[in-house]
Design a protein around this motif. Structure first.
Motif, PDB file in Angstrom:
ATOM      1  N   ILE A 213       0.876  -1.192   0.128  1.00  0.00           N
ATOM      2  CA  ILE A 213       0.150  -0.034  -0.064  1.00  0.00           C
ATOM      3  C   ILE A 213       0.932   1.433   0.016  1.00  0.00           C
ATOM      4  N   TRP A 214       2.302   1.018   0.240  1.00  0.00           N
ATOM      5  CA  TRP A 214       2.855   2.555   0.388  1.00  0.00           C
ATOM      6  C   TRP A 214       3.396   2.701  -0.808  1.00  0.00           C
ATOM      7  N   MET A 215       3.268   2.015  -2.105  1.00  0.00           N
ATOM      8  CA  MET A 215       3.822   2.362  -3.458  1.00  0.00           C
ATOM      9  C   MET A 215       3.111   3.477  -3.839  1.00  0.00           C
ATOM     10  N   VAL A 216       1.779   3.424  -4.162  1.00  0.00           N
ATOM     11  CA  VAL A 216       0.770   4.391  -4.500  1.00  0.00           C
ATOM     12  C   VAL A 216      -0.119   4.758  -3.344  1.00  0.00           C
ATOM     13  N   PRO A 217       0.134   5.457  -2.353  1.00  0.00           N
ATOM     14  CA  PRO A 217      -0.750   5.659  -1.252  1.00  0.00           C
ATOM     15  C   PRO A 217      -2.128   5.980  -1.524  1.00  0.00           C
ATOM     16  N   GLY A 218      -3.105   5.387  -0.859  1.00  0.00           N
ATOM     17  CA  GLY A 218      -4.269   5.638  -1.485  1.00  0.00           C
ATOM     18  C   GLY A 218      -4.848   5.235  -2.412  1.00  0.00           C
ATOM     19  N   PHE A 219      -4.297   4.057  -3.200  1.00  0.00           N
ATOM     20  CA  PHE A 219      -4.710   3.470  -4.586  1.00  0.00           C
ATOM     21  C   PHE A 219      -6.081   2.941  -4.543  1.00  0.00           C
ATOM     22  N   THR A 220      -6.948   3.282  -5.488  1.00  0.00           N
ATOM     23  CA  THR A 220      -8.079   2.569  -5.853  1.00  0.00           C
ATOM     24  C   THR A 220      -8.172   2.413  -7.177  1.00  0.00           C
ATOM     25  N   VAL A 221      -8.971   1.443  -7.698  1.00  0.00           N
ATOM     26  CA  VAL A 221      -9.224   1.571  -9.255  1.00  0.00           C
ATOM     27  C   VAL A 221      -9.831   2.566  -9.743  1.00  0.00           C
ATOM     28  N   ASP A 222     -10.678   3.066  -8.939  1.00  0.00           N
ATOM     29  CA  ASP A 222     -11.882   4.099  -9.424  1.00  0.00           C
ATOM     30  C   ASP A 222     -11.020   5.389  -9.629  1.00  0.00           C
ATOM     31  N   GLN A 223      -9.965   5.837  -8.612  1.00  0.00           N
ATOM     32  CA  GLN A 223      -8.933   7.075  -8.772  1.00  0.00           C
ATOM     33  C   GLN A 223      -8.142   6.841  -9.839  1.00  0.00           C
ATOM     34  N   TYR A 224      -7.468   5.485 -10.151  1.00  0.00           N
ATOM     35  CA  TYR A 224      -6.538   5.482 -11.233  1.00  0.00           C
ATOM     36  C   TYR A 224      -6.996   4.533 -12.369  1.00  0.00           C
ATOM     37  N   GLY A 225      -8.240   4.619 -12.523  1.00  0.00           N
ATOM     38  CA  GLY A 225      -8.709   3.942 -13.579  1.00  0.00           C
ATOM     39  C   GLY A 225      -8.254   4.637 -14.889  1.00  0.00           C
ATOM     40  N   PRO A 226      -8.216   6.162 -15.196  1.00  0.00           N
ATOM     41  CA  PRO A 226      -7.684   6.619 -16.448  1.00  0.00           C
ATOM     42  C   PRO A 226      -6.081   6.196 -16.802  1.00  0.00           C
ATOM     43  N   GLN A 227      -5.393   5.672 -16.023  1.00  0.00           N
ATOM     44  CA  GLN A 227      -4.023   5.326 -15.949  1.00  0.00           C
ATOM     45  C   GLN A 227      -4.000   3.682 -16.446  1.00  0.00           C
ATOM     46  N   LEU A 228      -4.930   3.089 -15.733  1.00  0.00           N
ATOM     47  CA  LEU A 228      -4.879   1.523 -15.613  1.00  0.00           C
ATOM     48  C   LEU A 228      -5.374   1.001 -17.093  1.00  0.00           C
TER      49      LEU A 228
END
Length: 257
Positions: A213-228
């Motif tokens: 979890i410390w790699m991208v703090p607060g990572f969620t699919v919804d938040q980072y969908g545009p990059q995923l």
């Protein structure tokens, strides 16, 4: 059906549904690979445990690495801060006679001065060198494999953009040496390696970022969908996403008899 022939939605949904408790990485089989350091930490730790009389494993996770040791000292204690891991470690280690103590990662160690002749830790989030020196007996040893500088930063910077140098070098082994020596510990061994990682599908990326979890703090699919989604398309077209982890091994001894 292979992972790479499945849709973005299916791969992401599977990764989101997978448990991230403990430090069991078997979910990644066939989905991602990572080179292992040449020093083989678990085996080297087990050798030291076999010679110890009282040992402490800090931030034990689900207890998997400690439980892999064939022999534990007569007095073996662990700390862990995340409640799901505390439960998992308790179930795994109590039958071996080890005590699991729920303790926040940044809290003082809940043990008496000079209680242990061996302290171990694999990939600690935070290393409190003064506390380690306090609970070690004179002549006792701290043995740890730690995450090094800019580890998996190809992936981190894909999501977060370029990071400043103080962040990239925040886990440098030279800093660990300086802090250990300031706490009254002598460095016995310090070495580092850079190791290749390959992610074969976007599900592996999502699971990794949910678990570490410390790699991208607060990572969620919804938040980072545009990059995923573009990363999924890149992996489909070009093959595995390649990153590099850095690890260092440090062994330090408390001054004294």
């Amino acid at each position: 059906m292979t992972a790479t022939s499945r849709s973005f939605e299916d791969l992401v949904a599977e990764a989101e549904a997978a448990s991230v408790d403990g430090w069991d990485f078997s979910w990644f089989e066939g989905r991602a690979t990572e080179e292992r350091p040449s020093w083989r930490y678990a085996r080297a730790m087990a050798e030291r445990l076999a010679r110890a009389s009282a040992a402490l494993d800090i931030q034990t996770g689900g207890g998997e690495v400690l439980a892999s040791a064939p022999r534990l000292p007569p007095l073996t204690a662990t700390t862990e801060g995340w409640p799901p891991n505390v439960a998992k470690a308790t179930a795994l280690l109590h039958p071996r006679g080890a005590v699991v103590v729920a303790s926040p990662e940044d809290a003082p160690l809940p043990f008496a001065d000079e209680a242990f002749d061996l302290v171990t830790s694999r990939h600690p989030v935070h290393t409190d060198w003064a506390e380690i020196a306090r609970v070690l007996r004179p002549g006792g040893t701290y043995f740890s494999q730690q995450v090094g500088p800019a580890s998996v930063f190809e992936l981190v910077e894909y999501f977060l953009g370029p990071q400043p140098e103080d962040v990239r070098n925040g886990r440098h082994p030279d800093r660990a040496r300086t802090a250990a020596e300031a706490a009254g510990l002598d460095i016995v061994d310090l070495r580092s390696e850079r190791l290749r990682i390959e992610f074969y599908d976007i599900g592996a990326v999502v699971h990794f970022l949910r678990k570490v979890i410390w790699m991208v703090p607060g990572f969620t699919v919804d938040q980072y969908g545009p990059q995923l989604r573009p990363l999924h398309e890149q992996i489909e077209a070009q093959g595995p996403f390649v990153a590099h982890s850095t690890r260092f091994l440090i062994e330090a001894r408390k001054q004294g008899a």
